[in-house]
Scaffold this motif. Sequence first.
Motif, mmCIF file in Angstrom:
data_model
loop_
_atom_site.group_PDB
_atom_site.id
_atom_site.type_symbol
_atom_site.label_atom_id
_atom_site.label_comp_id
_atom_site.label_asym_id
_atom_site.label_seq_id
_atom_site.Cartn_x
_atom_site.Cartn_y
_atom_site.Cartn_z
ATOM 1 N N ARG A 55 30.266 -16.955 -12.336
ATOM 2 C CA ARG A 55 30.874 -16.627 -11.044
ATOM 3 C C ARG A 55 29.787 -16.195 -10.071
ATOM 4 O O ARG A 55 28.768 -15.610 -10.459
ATOM 5 C CB ARG A 55 31.860 -15.471 -11.209
ATOM 6 C CG ARG A 55 33.149 -15.821 -11.899
ATOM 7 C CD ARG A 55 33.951 -14.576 -12.243
ATOM 8 N NE ARG A 55 34.059 -13.626 -11.142
ATOM 9 C CZ ARG A 55 34.511 -12.394 -11.266
ATOM 10 N NH1 ARG A 55 34.896 -11.955 -12.456
ATOM 11 N NH2 ARG A 55 34.590 -11.595 -10.229
ATOM 12 N N ASP A 56 30.015 -16.478 -8.807
ATOM 13 C CA ASP A 56 29.079 -16.024 -7.781
ATOM 14 C C ASP A 56 29.252 -14.531 -7.558
ATOM 15 O O ASP A 56 30.368 -14.013 -7.528
ATOM 16 C CB ASP A 56 29.326 -16.760 -6.457
ATOM 17 C CG ASP A 56 28.921 -18.222 -6.539
ATOM 18 O OD1 ASP A 56 28.021 -18.534 -7.343
ATOM 19 O OD2 ASP A 56 29.505 -19.042 -5.817
ATOM 20 N N ASP A 57 28.147 -13.840 -7.400
ATOM 21 C CA ASP A 57 28.167 -12.419 -7.072
ATOM 22 C C ASP A 57 27.507 -12.264 -5.704
ATOM 23 O O ASP A 57 26.292 -12.462 -5.565
ATOM 24 C CB ASP A 57 27.399 -11.624 -8.119
ATOM 25 C CG ASP A 57 27.523 -10.121 -7.917
ATOM 26 O OD1 ASP A 57 27.982 -9.705 -6.838
ATOM 27 O OD2 ASP A 57 27.162 -9.374 -8.836
ATOM 28 N N PRO A 58 28.292 -11.926 -4.670
ATOM 29 C CA PRO A 58 27.736 -11.857 -3.317
ATOM 30 C C PRO A 58 26.874 -10.621 -3.065
ATOM 31 O O PRO A 58 26.234 -10.522 -2.017
ATOM 32 C CB PRO A 58 28.984 -11.827 -2.434
ATOM 33 C CG PRO A 58 30.032 -11.175 -3.282
ATOM 34 C CD PRO A 58 29.737 -11.630 -4.686
ATOM 35 N N ARG A 67 18.720 -11.709 -10.443
ATOM 36 C CA ARG A 67 20.032 -11.406 -11.005
ATOM 37 C C ARG A 67 20.004 -11.631 -12.512
ATOM 38 O O ARG A 67 19.580 -12.669 -12.997
ATOM 39 C CB ARG A 67 21.115 -12.273 -10.360
ATOM 40 C CG ARG A 67 22.518 -11.731 -10.651
ATOM 41 C CD ARG A 67 23.579 -12.379 -9.783
ATOM 42 N NE ARG A 67 23.353 -12.212 -8.358
ATOM 43 C CZ ARG A 67 23.571 -11.098 -7.659
ATOM 44 N NH1 ARG A 67 24.007 -10.025 -8.287
ATOM 45 N NH2 ARG A 67 23.360 -11.066 -6.370
ATOM 46 N N TRP A 76 27.220 -13.099 -13.791
ATOM 47 C CA TRP A 76 28.636 -12.833 -14.017
ATOM 48 C C TRP A 76 29.288 -14.048 -14.663
ATOM 49 O O TRP A 76 29.422 -15.098 -14.038
ATOM 50 C CB TRP A 76 29.322 -12.515 -12.694
ATOM 51 C CG TRP A 76 30.472 -11.566 -12.819
ATOM 52 C CD1 TRP A 76 31.444 -11.572 -13.750
ATOM 53 C CD2 TRP A 76 30.743 -10.450 -11.965
ATOM 54 N NE1 TRP A 76 32.334 -10.559 -13.550
ATOM 55 C CE2 TRP A 76 31.923 -9.837 -12.446
ATOM 56 C CE3 TRP A 76 30.131 -9.921 -10.835
ATOM 57 C CZ2 TRP A 76 32.497 -8.730 -11.841
ATOM 58 C CZ3 TRP A 76 30.694 -8.812 -10.243
ATOM 59 C CH2 TRP A 76 31.870 -8.224 -10.744
ATOM 60 N N SER A 78 32.218 -16.406 -15.980
ATOM 61 C CA SER A 78 33.628 -16.672 -15.747
ATOM 62 C C SER A 78 34.379 -16.436 -17.051
ATOM 63 O O SER A 78 33.869 -16.714 -18.134
ATOM 64 C CB SER A 78 33.841 -18.111 -15.281
ATOM 65 O OG SER A 78 33.197 -18.350 -14.061
#
Length: 340
Positions: A55-58, A67, A76, A78
């Motif tokens: 998942r993208d982490d903004p 990261r 992160w 999914s």
Amino acid sequence: MSTKGRSLVAMTGLLVLLTGCGKGCGKNAEEQAAAPVTPAALAAAPLAAAGPALRDDPAPLPEGIKRGDTCTLPLWLSSPAVGTAPTVVTGDLAGFAGDFQPVEGSGASSWGGRDAFYRIDLQAGDSYRFALRSKSGSLGLFGVRSCAAPEQGLLFGDTAGKAVFYTATADGPMWLGVDAKGDYTAAGSYELEVFRLPSPGASGPAGAGIAGGSDLCEKAPALVPGKRMLGNSRGATTQVTQPFKGSGLSWAGPDHFFTLAVKTGATYQLELDTLGQFAGGLYLLADCGQVAGSALAETAASSPLVWTSDRDGTVVVGVDSSGLGAGGAYQLAVLERPAK
């Protein structure tokens, strides 16, 4: 049923020898049907494709931090759906800083090298199989439920190549750390596999191909030839505690039940993969009134159960464990060769 279940394999492009079996399948020649059947290749339907692995982490990253370098700034994962193929992510620890100093005496106490951190959100009862495959270097995998003091809260720690099974006891995130054995410069490349298993107690026909069998024979969902079923028998009610009449196997553990519609002369091959969680096997019964009687056929999970039907109608399929109270996640597939 003292051997572990073998992996369920696709048989596309191969010729598979199916031998019809009667009572006590796999025991001796007298108990097997005389005429072997060699069908065209059959294959169980694959699991549904997995979704995006990460998942993208903004959240912005501090300068110079990658990261995944720390538990507080993880990659992160999914959360995969039950019934999908395992999610696989790849990485190379050479690009990570690493900040995990395991507790002395823990399973990860020699892992002083670089780390890559992943976060996955769980709900109570979620069951997973995590597997780390090292492509280079001596690597290990650990899990923690608190990012505040990961060194003090290990859930598990094991070397690459050993599958780890974990069932969440509470809602909330878990962090997975891929770590290298050695000093702070140690690294290596890897593949991390995440497979979502059915939670204990999942049963019934809803979500055919995903839900497992029923604790109660009378409520058993139907198996579909060519379809893979997933289940989890941990905590299942033990209905059959004695070996079947004439059986040379020990069937003392909890059972899960399915039904299978059969036709006279058709040959059925059932394959059970216990995912390394319990020693188990399969049996066939004429109906739910025969749960303490003789089996039509039976086999340990290390071998397929192969049976040529002598009837039209419905038979009962039992997934069983050899140990009292011992159960876990499993996969089951049935392949059919119609009568000629």
